[in-house]
Scaffold this motif. Structure first.
Motif, short mmCIF file in Angstrom:
data_model
loop_
_atom_site.label_atom_id
_atom_site.label_comp_id
_atom_site.label_asym_id
_atom_site.label_seq_id
_atom_site.Cartn_x
_atom_site.Cartn_y
_atom_site.Cartn_z
N LYS A 286 0.83 -1.21 0.00
CA LYS A 286 0.00 0.00 0.00
C LYS A 286 0.87 1.25 0.00
O LYS A 286 0.54 2.25 -0.66
N ARG A 287 1.96 1.21 0.71
CA ARG A 287 2.87 2.36 0.74
C ARG A 287 3.44 2.62 -0.64
O ARG A 287 3.55 3.78 -1.08
N MET A 292 3.64 5.72 -5.74
CA MET A 292 3.46 5.78 -7.19
C MET A 292 2.36 6.77 -7.56
O MET A 292 2.48 7.52 -8.54
N ALA A 293 1.28 6.79 -6.78
CA ALA A 293 0.20 7.74 -7.05
C ALA A 293 0.69 9.18 -6.87
O ALA A 293 0.35 10.06 -7.66
N LYS A 294 1.50 9.42 -5.86
CA LYS A 294 2.06 10.74 -5.64
C LYS A 294 2.98 11.14 -6.79
O LYS A 294 2.98 12.29 -7.25
N GLU A 300 1.95 14.97 -13.51
CA GLU A 300 0.86 15.73 -14.13
C GLU A 300 0.94 17.21 -13.76
O GLU A 300 0.67 18.08 -14.59
N ALA A 301 1.31 17.50 -12.51
CA ALA A 301 1.39 18.89 -12.08
C ALA A 301 2.55 19.63 -12.74
O ALA A 301 2.51 20.84 -12.92
#
Length: 357
Positions: A286-287, A292-294, A300-301
């Motif tokens: 989960k970490r 990876m999501a961050k 994208e930012a």
């Protein structure tokens, strides 16, 4: 002999290729090292020699031959002088240094695992140094995650005839049990001086222990009376045997208790250990997903810009805390922390002969 409230466990066979690790723990003066010598001699007499590990860096002489001895790897007095430590601090630091190489110890044990049935581990006489230190936890967890492991808690029987002293020992045993979460055996040593039947009776019969406290109405006895209520259930799941390290009495009962505890390790403790490992792996997964999501959000930012992943690319040198890797090696060398490749020794049959000392 039967133990008080023998825990009910499933019939589980211990794999033949897995020796049982006995972590021998006891307060100073309980006869722990002498018991180690007797256990080793008993196994040699029965033609089933054990693999012996000494983790006490401050002991001057050993009455038994050790396959791996911490004193060959870490120089206790040099640690004391270098860091200006007292005896307990030097023992803890020596264990910390040795724990960094414990993977090598596991390698040597694995090589002999098919030849021995038991691995006897002698711990420092300062019981708190091993049971409550980070290095002690690392060593215990490393052994328990690889081999069926049993905690052997040695009690000085003559000194426990006092109910308050008996309660102190049981409280310490309870804390170690919940700290290690491993099968537990209370060994009442020195039965050649005083029988342990009174202690077993106190563990089995709550009223008999209360009767032993009636002669004294001091604050200590009132506290002991209250604590005995708390430990009543603890006794019901505890194995207890009486032995004499001097005469060798109770050795067969001891190893029978060890074999039963090893079965309990596979039916109860190993299942729980696997569950904790799976839970930890799930948390780690989960970490990684969050990281990876961050990272995706950062990409994208940035709208196609450059993302700095290395602080050195910004022209600023990141501040590093702690010791560099090379200096760690230098510390090991300064204390005689050589690789264990040349340190492992076979048990000396001459030192393993049955002796009354």
């Amino acid at each position: 002999m039967e133990s008080p409230g023998e825990p009910k466990i499933e019939t589980t066979e211990v794999p033949a290729s897995k020796p049982v690790v006995c972590l021998v723990i006891g307060m100073a003066g309980s006869g722990k090292t002498t018991l180690m010598q007797r256990l080793n001699a008993h196994l040699h007499t029965n033609k089933t020699p054990a693999y012996v590990i000494n983790l006490d860096p401050a002991v001057l002489t050993l009455p038994y031959g050790a396959n791996i001895d911490i004193r060959d790897t870490v120089k206790y007095k040099e640690v004391m002088k270098e860091y200006k430590l007292g005896p307990n601090g030097a023992i803890m630091t020596s264990l910390n240094l040795f724990a960094t190489r414990f993977d090598q110890v596991l390698t040597y044990v694995d090589k002999r695992s098919s030849e021995v049935k038991y691995v006897l581990v002698d711990t420092p006489g300062q019981i708190e140094v091993f049971t409550w230190s980070a290095s002690g936890a690392i060593i215990t967890d490393s052994l328990a995650s690889t081999y069926p492991s049993v905690v052997v808690y040695v009690v000085d029987t003559p000194r426990t005839v006092n109910p308050s002293t008996f309660m102190s020992n049981m409280l310490y045993a309870c804390s170690i049990l919940y700290k290690t979460q491993l099968p537990f055996i209370v060994v009442f040593n020195k039965t050649d001086i005083a029988s342990h039947e009174f202690a077993v009776n106190w563990m089995r019969d709550f009223e008999s222990f209360q009767d032993a406290l009636t002669s004294d109405s001091s604050y200590m006895n009132n506290l002991t009376r209250s604590m005995s209520l708390v430990l009543d259930e603890f006794y019901s799941n505890l194995r207890a045997v009486g032995v004499s390290a001097v005469t060798g009495a109770g050795m067969d009962e001891f190893f029978q208790a060890v074999d039963d505890a090893a079965k309990e390790y596979y039916s109860v403790y190993r299942v729980e250990l696997d569950r904790r490992i799976a839970k930890k792996q799930a948390q780690e997964e989960k970490r990684r997903e969050r990281e990876m999501a961050k990272l995706r959000r950062d990409i994208e930012a940035s709208k196609g810009g450059t993302i700095v992943l290395d602080a050195s690319q910004t022209g600023k040198t990141p501040k590093v805390h702690g010791m560099r890797e090379a200096s760690v090696t230098d510390e090991f060398n300064s204390f005689g922390m050589d690789d264990l490749d040349d340190e492992e020794r076979e048990s000396d049959d001459d030192n393993s002969e049955d002796s009354d000392y």
